[in-house]
Design an enzyme around this catalytic site. Structure first.
Site, PDB file in Angstrom:
ATOM      1  N   GLU A 166      -1.960   5.759  -1.937  1.00  0.00           N
ATOM      2  CA  GLU A 166      -0.648   5.910  -1.294  1.00  0.00           C
ATOM      3  C   GLU A 166      -0.622   6.997  -0.209  1.00  0.00           C
ATOM      4  O   GLU A 166       0.085   8.011  -0.316  1.00  0.00           O
ATOM      5  CB  GLU A 166       0.424   6.180  -2.355  1.00  0.00           C
ATOM      6  CG  GLU A 166       0.510   5.086  -3.398  1.00  0.00           C
ATOM      7  CD  GLU A 166       1.613   5.296  -4.422  1.00  0.00           C
ATOM      8  OE1 GLU A 166       2.246   6.360  -4.423  1.00  0.00           O
ATOM      9  OE2 GLU A 166       1.850   4.384  -5.216  1.00  0.00           O
ATOM     10  N   GLU A 356      -1.152  -0.964  -8.933  1.00  0.00           N
ATOM     11  CA  GLU A 356      -0.094  -0.388  -9.774  1.00  0.00           C
ATOM     12  C   GLU A 356       1.145  -1.288  -9.732  1.00  0.00           C
ATOM     13  O   GLU A 356       1.525  -1.736  -8.654  1.00  0.00           O
ATOM     14  CB  GLU A 356       0.351   1.003  -9.311  1.00  0.00           C
ATOM     15  CG  GLU A 356      -0.635   2.110  -9.531  1.00  0.00           C
ATOM     16  CD  GLU A 356      -0.110   3.447  -9.047  1.00  0.00           C
ATOM     17  OE1 GLU A 356       1.117   3.647  -8.997  1.00  0.00           O
ATOM     18  OE2 GLU A 356      -0.938   4.301  -8.666  1.00  0.00           O
TER      19      GLU A 356
HETATM   20  O1  LIG Z   1       5.962   6.585  -9.567  1.00  0.00           O
HETATM   21  C1  LIG Z   1       5.083   5.870 -10.380  1.00  0.00           C
HETATM   22  C2  LIG Z   1       3.682   5.931  -9.778  1.00  0.00           C
HETATM   23  N1  LIG Z   1       3.724   5.491  -8.390  1.00  0.00           N
HETATM   24  N2  LIG Z   1       2.472   5.468  -7.721  1.00  0.00           N
HETATM   25  C3  LIG Z   1       1.689   6.713  -7.845  1.00  0.00           C
HETATM   26  C4  LIG Z   1       1.659   7.238  -9.268  1.00  0.00           C
HETATM   27  O2  LIG Z   1       0.987   8.485  -9.303  1.00  0.00           O
HETATM   28  C5  LIG Z   1       3.075   7.341  -9.819  1.00  0.00           C
HETATM   29  O3  LIG Z   1       3.074   7.866 -11.139  1.00  0.00           O
END
Ligand SMILES: OC[C@H]1NNC[C@@H](O)[C@@H]1O
Ligand SMILES: [Ca+2]
Length: 449
Positions: A166, A356
């Protein structure tokens, strides 16, 4: 018998990240990360929670791999703590740090679980932040060297690599909104950080191709979402296009097409004088094609025009009558189908992994010895079905990692937001199954639902 059958060898998995589950924040030679520093600043994290102990996975990893085995996971996505391996970000390796990851990888393989390793999931060595961190172009070579070392040591057994998790969140939450480490609020800097992240991704891909174990697959994970205009007015539609460019295309286009989207590049360079792109950078990025795109999907966003910011002229709205998770994220499974179909169409049919997807809910009900998380079970059911609709449309979706294997440190929200298939009692560190995990085990066994 399942109605929705997934492709043979579909990779059913679960995901975690180092700072969120490991604990052992100063154990066995680990260096300080920017999240160790940030979480200890009063007021930054709800309840003053920190990752000092987290789920104590650093010490309990064998038990956790046993749980993955009982779940029947085909794959497990986790991240490596850069400062656990290189306490100062570069130079001397911490032998106990790399030893932990060697043991974890061996434990996974011994249990028939395929590791997928994220190189960077936000826990930068604090020593590098002292030099400007992702805002200093020197980080690109530090990251490439860190990556090359891991390919060398783990690459004989790890055949799925994700360079970044991300980059939008790393850049904008950490360097513009200030709600994530390192807690800066500088928009031009945040845009420059995106360029250094994307360039470092390209350099890591090149390092992988050059490594002696470079016969696996490497990609990047992006947090992506459809942005829907709140009305069909010209200004709302322009806002939706801007959000799609700012959050999605700014990252998708360079890593999949080797160029920044013209509309956003012009906006940033005219209004922010950022990013500075040096000669050869775009050629380097274009010359580093990856094997798959990782997608973190949680929601779609409805946006309207707004003057709330002179450049980022959009604001999200929360539609009435929708269902929301504990994060106040609208539950929009169809948005996953729409996103996957769009990516397939606009980016030349890449191999895709959902790296995810999951949801936080209160998890305050028990049914015997099991957490009765019917809302999470329903969320996953709806999103698995949405993924299946994309498969039926021909999208090359290869796997799905549920976020998360276990409850963990949800960044600025601390431990109060629970995303796990497995419940963690933070007083005793006891692991407890949730109904969604028992149901997921059946989905994996039937390869469908
Ligand atoms: O907010 C939930 C998830 N989102 N994507 C990155 C992860 O580190 C977060 O926990
Ligand atoms: Ca270099």
């Amino acid at each position: 018998m399942a109605q929705l059958i997934f492709p043979k060898d579909f990779l059913w998995g679960a995901a975690t990240a180092s700072y969120q589950i490991e604990g052992g924040a100063a154990d066995d030679g680990k260096g300080e990360s920017i999240w160790d520093r940030f979480s200890h600043i009063p007021g930054k994290v709800t309840n003053g929670d920190t990752g000092d102990v987290a789920c104590d996975h650093y010490h309990r990893y064998r038990e956790d791999v046993r749980l993955m085995k009982e779940l029947g996971l085909k794959g497990y996505r986790f991240s490596i703590s850069w400062p656990r391996v290189f306490p100062n970000g570069r130079g001397a390796v911490n032998p106990q740090g790399i030893d932990f990851y060697n043991r974890l990888v061996d434990e996974l393989l011994a249990n028939g679980i395929e590791p997928a390793v994220t190189l960077y999931h936000w826990d930068l060595p604090q020593a590098l932040q002292e030099n400007g961190g992702w805002g200093n172009r020197a980080i690109v070579d530090d990251f490439a060297a860190y990556a090359a070392y891991l390919f060398d040591v783990l690459g004989d057994r790890v055949k799925k690599w994700i360079t970044h998790n991300e980059p939008w969140v790393v850049a904008f939450a950490g360097h513009f909104q200030g709600r994530h480490a390192p807690g800066l609020t500088d928009l031009p800097l945040a845009v420059q950080v995106t360029h250094h992240l994307i360039l470092s991704h390209a350099k890591a891909v090149q390092a992988y191709r050059a490594s002696k174990h470079g016969d696996g697959q490497i990609g990047i994970t992006l947090n992506l979402y459809p942005s829907v205009p709140a009305s069909d007015s010209e200004s709302d539609r322009a806002a939706a296009t801007l959000v799609d460019g700012h959050n999605n295309r700014w990252f998708l286009d360079p890593v999949l097409k080797g160029e920044y989207p013209a509309d956003i590049l012009r906006l940033y360079q005219e209004r922010l004088n950022s990013p500075v792109i040096e000669p050869g950078d775009m050629e380097c990025i274009a010359a580093s094609p990856m094997d798959f795109l990782g997608i973190n999907y949680y929601f779609q966003k409805v946006v309207k025009h707004s003057e709330v910011h002179p450049i980022l002229q959009f604001e999200e709205i929360k539609p009435e009558g929708s269902e929301y998770t504990a994060m106040n994220w609208e539950i929009t499974p169809q948005g996953l189908t729409d996103l996957l179909v769009r990516l397939d169409r606009d980016y030349h049919h890449p191999d895709l992994y959902i790296t995810e997807n999951g949801a936080a809910f209160k998890d305050d009900r028990r049914d015997g010895g099991v957490v009765d998380d019917q809302d999470r079970l329903k969320f996953l059911q709806q999103h698995f079905a949405a993924a299946h609709r994309a498969l039926e449309a021909g999208v090359k979706l290869k796997g799905y990692y549920v976020w998360s294997l276990m409850d963990n440190f949800e960044w600025a929200h601390g431990y109060g937001k629970r995303f796990g298939l497995i419940y963690i009692d933070y007083q005793t560190l006891e692991r407890t199954w949730k109904k969604s995990a028992l149901w997921y085990r059946e989905v994996i066994r039937d390869n469908g639902l």
